[in-house]
Design a protein around this motif. Sequence first.
Motif, PDB file in Angstrom:
ATOM      1  N   ARG A 212       0.578  -1.230  -0.031  1.00 54.02           N
ATOM      2  CA  ARG A 212      -0.011   0.037  -0.027  1.00 54.02           C
ATOM      3  C   ARG A 212       0.911   1.198  -0.015  1.00 54.02           C
ATOM      4  O   ARG A 212       2.074   1.140   0.362  1.00 54.02           O
ATOM      5  N   CYS A 213       0.554   2.285  -0.543  1.00 46.78           N
ATOM      6  CA  CYS A 213       1.390   3.448  -0.608  1.00 46.78           C
ATOM      7  C   CYS A 213       0.456   4.753  -0.287  1.00 46.78           C
ATOM      8  O   CYS A 213      -0.338   5.260  -1.123  1.00 46.78           O
TER       9      CYS A 213
ATOM     10  N   GLY B 114      -7.013  -3.669  -6.491  1.00 47.54           N
ATOM     11  CA  GLY B 114      -8.467  -3.597  -6.129  1.00 47.54           C
ATOM     12  C   GLY B 114      -9.099  -2.305  -6.479  1.00 47.54           C
ATOM     13  O   GLY B 114      -8.546  -1.457  -7.188  1.00 47.54           O
ATOM     14  N   ASP B 115     -10.121  -1.970  -5.882  1.00 46.24           N
ATOM     15  CA  ASP B 115     -10.845  -0.530  -5.993  1.00 46.24           C
ATOM     16  C   ASP B 115      -9.869   0.577  -5.499  1.00 46.24           C
ATOM     17  O   ASP B 115      -9.933   1.703  -6.285  1.00 46.24           O
ATOM     18  N   GLY B 116      -9.194   0.377  -4.391  1.00 49.36           N
ATOM     19  CA  GLY B 116      -8.115   1.392  -3.987  1.00 49.36           C
ATOM     20  C   GLY B 116      -7.214   1.600  -5.205  1.00 49.36           C
ATOM     21  O   GLY B 116      -6.988   2.922  -5.673  1.00 49.36           O
ATOM     22  N   SER B 117      -6.724   0.860  -5.677  1.00 47.03           N
ATOM     23  CA  SER B 117      -5.649   0.764  -6.909  1.00 47.03           C
ATOM     24  C   SER B 117      -6.208   1.500  -8.032  1.00 47.03           C
ATOM     25  O   SER B 117      -5.670   2.104  -8.844  1.00 47.03           O
TER      26      SER B 117
ATOM     27  N   GLY C  58      -6.117   5.117  -7.744  1.00 54.41           N
ATOM     28  CA  GLY C  58      -4.901   5.591  -8.159  1.00 54.41           C
ATOM     29  C   GLY C  58      -4.715   5.610  -9.542  1.00 54.41           C
ATOM     30  O   GLY C  58      -4.122   6.890 -10.214  1.00 54.41           O
TER      31      GLY C  58
HETATM   32  P1  ADP Z   1      -6.984  -2.324  -3.095  1.00 49.98           P
HETATM   33  O1  ADP Z   1      -6.403  -2.078  -4.349  1.00 49.98           O
HETATM   34  O2  ADP Z   1      -6.653  -3.974  -2.874  1.00 49.98           O
HETATM   35  O3  ADP Z   1      -8.192  -2.023  -2.842  1.00 49.98           O
HETATM   36  P2  ADP Z   1      -6.109  -0.391  -1.308  1.00 49.98           P
HETATM   37  O4  ADP Z   1      -7.492   0.216  -0.843  1.00 49.98           O
HETATM   38  O5  ADP Z   1      -5.144  -0.512   0.011  1.00 49.98           O
HETATM   39  O6  ADP Z   1      -6.174  -1.655  -1.903  1.00 49.98           O
HETATM   40  O7  ADP Z   1      -5.326   0.432  -2.260  1.00 49.98           O
HETATM   41  C1  ADP Z   1      -4.157   0.353  -2.796  1.00 49.98           C
HETATM   42  C2  ADP Z   1      -3.347   1.376  -3.149  1.00 49.98           C
HETATM   43  O8  ADP Z   1      -4.373   2.299  -3.975  1.00 49.98           O
HETATM   44  C3  ADP Z   1      -3.232   2.454  -1.767  1.00 49.98           C
HETATM   45  O9  ADP Z   1      -2.207   2.163  -0.995  1.00 49.98           O
HETATM   46  C4  ADP Z   1      -2.967   3.867  -2.599  1.00 49.98           C
HETATM   47  O10 ADP Z   1      -1.500   3.570  -3.253  1.00 49.98           O
HETATM   48  C5  ADP Z   1      -3.938   3.601  -3.718  1.00 49.98           C
HETATM   49  N1  ADP Z   1      -5.062   4.457  -3.594  1.00 49.98           N
HETATM   50  C6  ADP Z   1      -6.169   3.898  -2.675  1.00 49.98           C
HETATM   51  N2  ADP Z   1      -7.132   4.947  -2.611  1.00 49.98           N
HETATM   52  C7  ADP Z   1      -6.536   5.976  -3.688  1.00 49.98           C
HETATM   53  C8  ADP Z   1      -7.000   7.372  -4.046  1.00 49.98           C
HETATM   54  N3  ADP Z   1      -8.168   7.892  -3.582  1.00 49.98           N
HETATM   55  N4  ADP Z   1      -6.309   8.107  -4.822  1.00 49.98           N
HETATM   56  C9  ADP Z   1      -5.042   7.546  -5.343  1.00 49.98           C
HETATM   57  N5  ADP Z   1      -4.452   6.369  -4.828  1.00 49.98           N
HETATM   58  C10 ADP Z   1      -5.253   5.784  -4.006  1.00 49.98           C
END
Ligand code: ADP
Length: 349
Positions: free
Chosen positions: A78-79, A108-111, A114
């Motif tokens: 995660r970042c 996933g949805d967080g990625s 980004g």
């Molecule tokens: P997943 O992708 O499995 O849902 P996460 O929700 O932890 O996992 O998101 C992974 C990464 O995506 C985060 O650590 C961050 O680097 C990036 N990310 C998540 N939300 C956002 C956002 N709103 N804007 C930009 N980057 C984001």
Amino acid sequence: MRRIGVLTSGGDSPGMNAAIMAVARSAAYHELSLIGVKHGYNGLLCKSHNIHDDMAELDLDTVLDIADQPGTYLRTARCVEFKQPEVRERAVENLRKMGVEGLVVIGGDGSYQGAMRLCELGIPTIGIPGTIDNDLAYTEMTLGYDTAVNSCVSDIRAIRATSRSHDRPAVIEVMGRHCGDIALKSAASTGAEIVVVPEVRWSIDQVADRLNALIARGNNRVSVVVAEGAWESMEPFDVYGFLTANGVQCYPGEVISSPRLASILKLKCGMVEARATILGYTQRGQHPSAYDSSFAFEAGNLAVKLLSNGIGNQVVGIKDGRIFYMPIADALRCKRSFNMELYNLINSL
Ligand code: ADP
């Protein structure tokens, strides 16, 4: 476009390596050079102080051998700071320094959030739904979900064999923080009699009543499958009060957990023993199933094909069993629908 990149982000899922391999093969086919970005979005920020440690050319010969491996060759992480606009601008500068003109993001949805932001900054990006949770509504399946369910099925079957041998119930916790699909599917696939998920409000008394009714019908080897996020949808229960009143050592304010649920059910249902097993990371570190491997193969190929045609800002998924793509923003707006019929069937038959 002459050079693209690929990264894996968020939690790892079986099939990520197969998708990287497919991206590499397809990039070679489209005469694109490929950069592997390490540790999710962290790699774009050049945290190692040497850009080549964070982003390195992916050698086709190496990645040809990783497709069947669990985990992700590129590492994932995660970042948190990637949510800041100025940090993302730095990422784009680094991509341009490396000559990367398009990106495949497996996560996933967080990625996906980004990825969408990178598109806004002029880097065409394609998302592949790498997560075991199956919590992305736009696609019938996410990459890794099928493998995770198969892993649970194999473990639950083993636990049911012992339940059967000893005539005792078992509580089995599977993954899924906000989405009960793994719990639901693995319960249905193993004949488990009780399932609890984050999507449906439930109470310990309800589960105990169901267990008692099953015992009265002669079934004293019931499996209770619990999604890890199901504690959020549970009616409040005084764990400390109940357990101490029944002579079980407990800490004031102790919250519910699978082992505690097993203890409570044992007492409420008059069973000699009831054990809990938390399957945890075993679900993530599996070799990808045939379904996930072939999904990864098609998804990786489609992602690169789109980028080579100058198309970005899309995610790939499965609809009616076939691979397709749609805009990231539209995909993220899709609302999940929980399979209530299957849930009721498991909990009532
Ligand atoms: P997943 O992708 O499995 O849902 P996460 O929700 O932890 O996992 O998101 C992974 C990464 O995506 C985060 O650590 C961050 O680097 C990036 N990310 C998540 N939300 C956002 C956002 N709103 N804007 C930009 N980057 C984001």
